[in-house]
Structures are given as C-alpha cells and as structure tokens.
Design a protein around this motif. Structure first.
Motif, short mmCIF file in Angstrom:
data_model
loop_
_atom_site.label_atom_id
_atom_site.label_comp_id
_atom_site.label_asym_id
_atom_site.label_seq_id
_atom_site.Cartn_x
_atom_site.Cartn_y
_atom_site.Cartn_z
N GLY A 132 0.92 -1.11 -0.20
CA GLY A 132 0.62 0.16 -0.33
C GLY A 132 0.69 0.96 0.35
N ARG A 185 -4.70 6.00 -6.76
CA ARG A 185 -4.52 4.97 -5.92
C ARG A 185 -3.51 4.44 -5.63
NH1 ARG A 185 -7.32 -0.24 -8.82
NH2 ARG A 185 -8.20 0.84 -10.28
N ASP A 219 -0.44 5.20 3.36
CA ASP A 219 -0.80 4.07 2.76
C ASP A 219 -1.99 4.24 1.85
OD1 ASP A 219 -1.24 1.17 3.18
OD2 ASP A 219 -2.00 1.51 5.41
N HIS A 220 -1.99 3.67 1.15
CA HIS A 220 -3.28 3.69 0.17
C HIS A 220 -3.05 1.90 -0.20
CE1 HIS A 220 -0.92 6.73 -1.07
NE2 HIS A 220 -1.70 7.50 -1.25
N SER A 221 -3.69 0.92 0.99
CA SER A 221 -3.67 -0.16 0.89
C SER A 221 -4.90 -0.20 0.81
CB SER A 221 -3.38 -0.84 2.46
OG SER A 221 -2.23 -1.48 2.34
N GLN A 222 -6.13 0.59 1.47
CA GLN A 222 -7.44 0.67 1.11
C GLN A 222 -7.85 0.88 -0.44
OE1 GLN A 222 -10.48 1.33 4.36
NE2 GLN A 222 -9.04 0.47 5.53
N LYS A 223 -6.95 1.56 -0.89
CA LYS A 223 -7.72 2.27 -2.18
C LYS A 223 -7.14 1.52 -3.23
CE LYS A 223 -6.14 6.70 -1.39
NZ LYS A 223 -5.48 8.28 -2.55
N GLN A 262 -7.50 -2.06 -2.31
CA GLN A 262 -8.28 -2.93 -2.29
C GLN A 262 -9.14 -3.23 -2.36
OE1 GLN A 262 -7.63 -4.15 1.93
NE2 GLN A 262 -5.70 -4.54 1.57
N GLN A 263 -9.82 -1.78 -2.61
CA GLN A 263 -11.81 -1.44 -2.92
C GLN A 263 -11.93 -2.03 -4.89
OE1 GLN A 263 -12.19 1.96 -1.20
NE2 GLN A 263 -12.04 1.37 0.99
#
Length: 193
Positions: free
Chosen positions: A109, A159, A185-189, A191-192
């Motif tokens: 991320g 992302r 951190d861009h992990s959530q972007k 994963q979505q």
C-alpha cells in the motif's frame, strides 16, 4: 503541506535507479523531496555509482548508490520513486530483486511515483492492472497490454501511484508525488479496486 499528518517530513523514500536513468527525472523529484524534509536513498542493482543521462545520447553525472536491492526491503521505506530514461527501467525490469521490491511496495500500500519510462518496471511487477496511468508515449501499448488504462496527461494519480510523461511534467509530477507520499498508506484504495 504544512498541516500535521500531511507532510513528507521524515518519510523515507527509496529512489530505485541504475545506469542510464534520465538525470533530471531523478534530481528534480529528489530535490523536491529533500527540500520537503524527506529522507531519500538511492537504491540500485550494484554498489558504487550510477550513470545519469541527459537524453538518449549525452552522458550526465554519476551519483553514489546508497544501498543495493539486496540490502533493502519495502519495509525500510515509506514510498518509492522510479525515474525514467530508456536504459534504466529496461535494466531494472530484468532484475528479479528489483521487480520484487517494486511489487512489495505496491502490495504493502505504499505510494509509488514513476515518470517517463519508469512505468516499465511497474508493468514487470504486474501492478498496473486496473490503474489509470500515463508515461512516455512509446510505453502505452505495454501498459495497456498489462491491463492499465493509458491516458496522455501531464500527471495521473490512481490509488497512490503517480505517473507522468516526460521531464517537462516534473513540476506537476513533484506536486502530486509530494501529496501522495504525504498521504501514506494506500492499501484500502488498492483493495477496493
């Protein structure tokens, strides 16, 4: 970028490059990062120094390598910068450790900024699928074939991955790079998607 939590001050940024990088695509972003308080580290395939280029044929300066790909992991850094130049990413994408390092940055991320031919290494790391990106025009087919949506724009951010086309885009590239690196951190972007 003066707001707390929205700064690159103290962030550790790996600059992955080897011989044949476009000099201004390393020095311009590195200077912007250093001036904003980031800690930059030149990571390469071999110790010693790497040769910059001014265009395709004119040798630029040499730059000392801080660490090699064998000595680092994505966990050591907060963000990754991939300068362009034709020879540089072409050599990086044939090195399994360099490709694995790029993939580890993406998978964890962490923000990545790649300019000009730099996205070639993103293709090899198989991280552009579903991303909107830009690059030097000759890479558009490679990027599309790898699943990216290629557009001809000064700077594209998707992302946490910042891409630009050429040295003329560096001012806009630097601005977006600093924003994304500050965000962290861009992990959530990712994963979505």
């Amino acid at each position: 970028m003066t707001q707390q939590g929205n700064s690159v001050s103290g962030k550790r940024v790996a600059i992955l490059a080897t011989d044949g990088f476009e000099q201004v695509e390393l020095t311009g972003p590195k200077e912007a990062l250093d001036q904003a308080g980031a800690q930059t580290t030149i990571v390469s395939l071999k110790p010693g120094s790497i040769q910059g280029m001014n265009g395709d044929t004119e040798l630029g300066d040499t730059f000392p390598v801080d660490q090699t790909v064998e000595q680092v992991s994505a966990n050591d850094f907060d963000a990754l910068l991939l300068p362009g130049g034709v020879a540089n990413p072409d050599k990086l994408r044939t090195n399994k450790q360099a490709v694995a390092l790029v993939k580890a940055f993406y998978d964890s991320g962490k923000p990545i900024a790649a300019i000009c031919h730099g996205p070639w290494t993103l293709v090899e790391a198989d991280v552009v699928r579903g991303l909107q990106v830009t690059s030097w025009p000759s890479l558009q087919t490679d990027l599309r074939n790898a699943g990216a949506s290629w557009v001809d724009e000064t700077v594209v951010t998707d992302r946490g991955v910042v891409t630009s086309r050429n040295p003329q885009d560096i001012p806009n590239f630097n601005r977006k790079m600093l924003e994304e690196f500050a965000e962290g951190d861009h992990s959530q972007k990712r994963q979505q998607s």
